[in-house]
Write a protein that holds these residues in place. Sequence first.
Motif, PDB file in Angstrom:
ATOM      1  N   UNK A  50      12.595 -25.771  33.373  1.00 23.39           N
ATOM      2  CA  UNK A  50      13.227 -26.924  32.731  1.00 23.39           C
ATOM      3  C   UNK A  50      13.173 -26.835  31.220  1.00 23.39           C
ATOM      4  N   UNK A  51      13.324 -27.985  30.570  1.00 27.92           N
ATOM      5  CA  UNK A  51      13.301 -27.978  29.108  1.00 27.92           C
ATOM      6  C   UNK A  51      11.898 -27.585  28.648  1.00 27.92           C
ATOM      7  N   UNK A  52      11.842 -26.607  27.753  1.00 30.87           N
ATOM      8  CA  UNK A  52      10.556 -25.987  27.423  1.00 30.87           C
ATOM      9  C   UNK A  52      10.320 -25.901  25.920  1.00 30.87           C
ATOM     10  N   UNK A  53       9.068 -26.076  25.545  1.00 34.81           N
ATOM     11  CA  UNK A  53       8.637 -25.780  24.171  1.00 34.81           C
ATOM     12  C   UNK A  53       7.860 -24.469  24.262  1.00 34.81           C
ATOM     13  N   UNK A  54       8.384 -23.428  23.634  1.00 30.32           N
ATOM     14  CA  UNK A  54       7.905 -22.077  23.922  1.00 30.32           C
ATOM     15  C   UNK A  54       6.801 -21.578  22.996  1.00 30.32           C
ATOM     16  N   UNK A  55       6.472 -22.361  21.961  1.00 29.55           N
ATOM     17  CA  UNK A  55       5.357 -21.920  21.100  1.00 29.55           C
ATOM     18  C   UNK A  55       4.632 -23.141  20.534  1.00 29.55           C
ATOM     19  N   UNK A  56       3.598 -23.579  21.240  1.00 28.31           N
ATOM     20  CA  UNK A  56       2.790 -24.714  20.786  1.00 28.31           C
ATOM     21  C   UNK A  56       1.318 -24.383  21.051  1.00 28.31           C
ATOM     22  N   UNK A 257       9.928 -20.766  15.319  1.00 27.51           N
ATOM     23  CA  UNK A 257       8.940 -21.581  16.019  1.00 27.51           C
ATOM     24  C   UNK A 257       7.994 -22.346  15.104  1.00 27.51           C
ATOM     25  N   UNK A 258       8.462 -22.683  13.908  1.00 33.73           N
ATOM     26  CA  UNK A 258       7.620 -23.511  13.031  1.00 33.73           C
ATOM     27  C   UNK A 258       8.371 -24.768  12.640  1.00 33.73           C
ATOM     28  N   UNK A 286      10.760 -23.710  18.645  1.00 32.99           N
ATOM     29  CA  UNK A 286       9.579 -24.515  18.963  1.00 32.99           C
ATOM     30  C   UNK A 286       8.911 -24.976  17.659  1.00 32.99           C
ATOM     31  N   UNK A 287       7.788 -25.715  17.784  1.00 35.36           N
ATOM     32  CA  UNK A 287       7.169 -26.323  16.596  1.00 35.36           C
ATOM     33  C   UNK A 287       5.957 -25.559  16.041  1.00 35.36           C
ATOM     34  N   UNK A 288       5.241 -24.832  16.920  1.00 38.25           N
ATOM     35  CA  UNK A 288       3.921 -24.315  16.548  1.00 38.25           C
ATOM     36  C   UNK A 288       3.022 -25.490  16.150  1.00 38.25           C
ATOM     37  N   UNK A 289       3.146 -26.592  16.894  1.00 39.18           N
ATOM     38  CA  UNK A 289       2.394 -27.809  16.540  1.00 39.18           C
ATOM     39  C   UNK A 289       1.154 -27.949  17.401  1.00 39.18           C
ATOM     40  N   UNK A 290       0.456 -29.038  17.243  1.00 40.96           N
ATOM     41  CA  UNK A 290      -0.815 -29.348  17.846  1.00 40.96           C
ATOM     42  C   UNK A 290      -1.779 -29.559  16.677  1.00 40.96           C
ATOM     43  N   UNK A 291      -2.868 -29.108  16.624  1.00 39.71           N
ATOM     44  CA  UNK A 291      -3.725 -28.684  17.692  1.00 39.71           C
ATOM     45  C   UNK A 291      -5.110 -29.213  17.426  1.00 39.71           C
ATOM     46  N   UNK A 292      -5.926 -29.285  18.420  1.00 38.93           N
ATOM     47  CA  UNK A 292      -7.317 -29.727  18.270  1.00 38.93           C
ATOM     48  C   UNK A 292      -8.085 -28.634  17.509  1.00 38.93           C
ATOM     49  N   UNK A 293      -8.846 -29.073  16.488  1.00 38.66           N
ATOM     50  CA  UNK A 293      -9.574 -28.110  15.632  1.00 38.66           C
ATOM     51  C   UNK A 293     -11.078 -28.314  15.764  1.00 38.66           C
TER      52      UNK A 293
END
Length: 345
Positions: A50-56, A257-258, A286-293
């Motif tokens: 389905x709809x995908x975010x390929x780099x997070x 992807x940024x 994609x966003x390259x978003x997140x992330x827990x640090x």
Amino acid sequence: MLMKLSRRNFLQRSVYLSAATALPLPTLSYVLKASKVMTVGGSIKASHMGMSLIHEHVLVDFIGAEKISFDRWDRVQVVKKVLPYLKEIKGLGIKTLVECTPAYLGRDVHLLEELSEQSELNIITNTGYYGARNNQHLPQHAFTENAEQLADRWIKEFENGIDGSSIKPGFMKIGVDNGPLSDMHRKLVRAAAITHKATGLTIASHTGPALPAFEEMEILNEEGIALNAFIWVHAQHEEDSQKHVEAAQQGAWVSLDGLSESSVERYTEILKLLKANKLLDKVLLSHDAGWYRPGEVEGGQFRAYTDIFEFMLPAMRENGFSEKEIRTIFVSNPSKAFTISKRLV
Ligand SMILES: [Zn+2]
């Protein structure tokens, strides 16, 4: 989902569907429908991505390979922080998130499994080593072992599971630095090629500019790997968009992807150029978003995975991209890019 086969795609696919090419079309489309991707919850049909975010990213820890360990974060805390962001994109129609954090940078498959179950998103994890940032995220054995030995470790993860679990990688994530490839990074690319031949896993390489990307592509060529098994990660760091066209023409996946609000205009321009060259079926976004640090208070500042919905999709529609083209980029391309299959020339 019935995949459309352009002549060019057909030729690319025929390489790894050699047994099927001689068969009549109904059988061929059956084979394509049977394409699989690997999620942390097990294998699913590629057409179900389905709809995908390929780099997070869910979690990234830059402490370095020497110091990283699973006790640097509390899974319960991380789930509490990250789950609302995953539920948010699930609500926006995302079905699959590709988690690009490699081993020794915070890949935690137990955490991903828990988040996948609770969010009801497919999450895909990876095998491979990240040499970028000057090798500080490589384990000691990466310096002493050869490409075959490294590949052997990655193949074992695909065959047996990661970190004592039964969770398997759905792709490879390696990483190289910006300049000409070092011997160390050439070894990582060769290990990826060996692993691909054994597993059919796609090779996503954190790369950036065209110079190392084309060097990687050359090594893969030498190793007999078709370039549709290669994702040029962070391709937006290359200023010259003709290079994006060239790489896509050679079959590679071009990953922009940024994405954030400030990059929408530029990404739209690159997409227009790829569209003019009939190469929209080679681009990933994609966003390259997140992330827990780990190490920061409550995991620090977390960036939501929503700029595509808020800024990019409206910009694409304003610039004449059809719904079908949007589906190509966010649905069809990810399912093709992450399908597990040996792609050899
Ligand atoms: Zn990333």
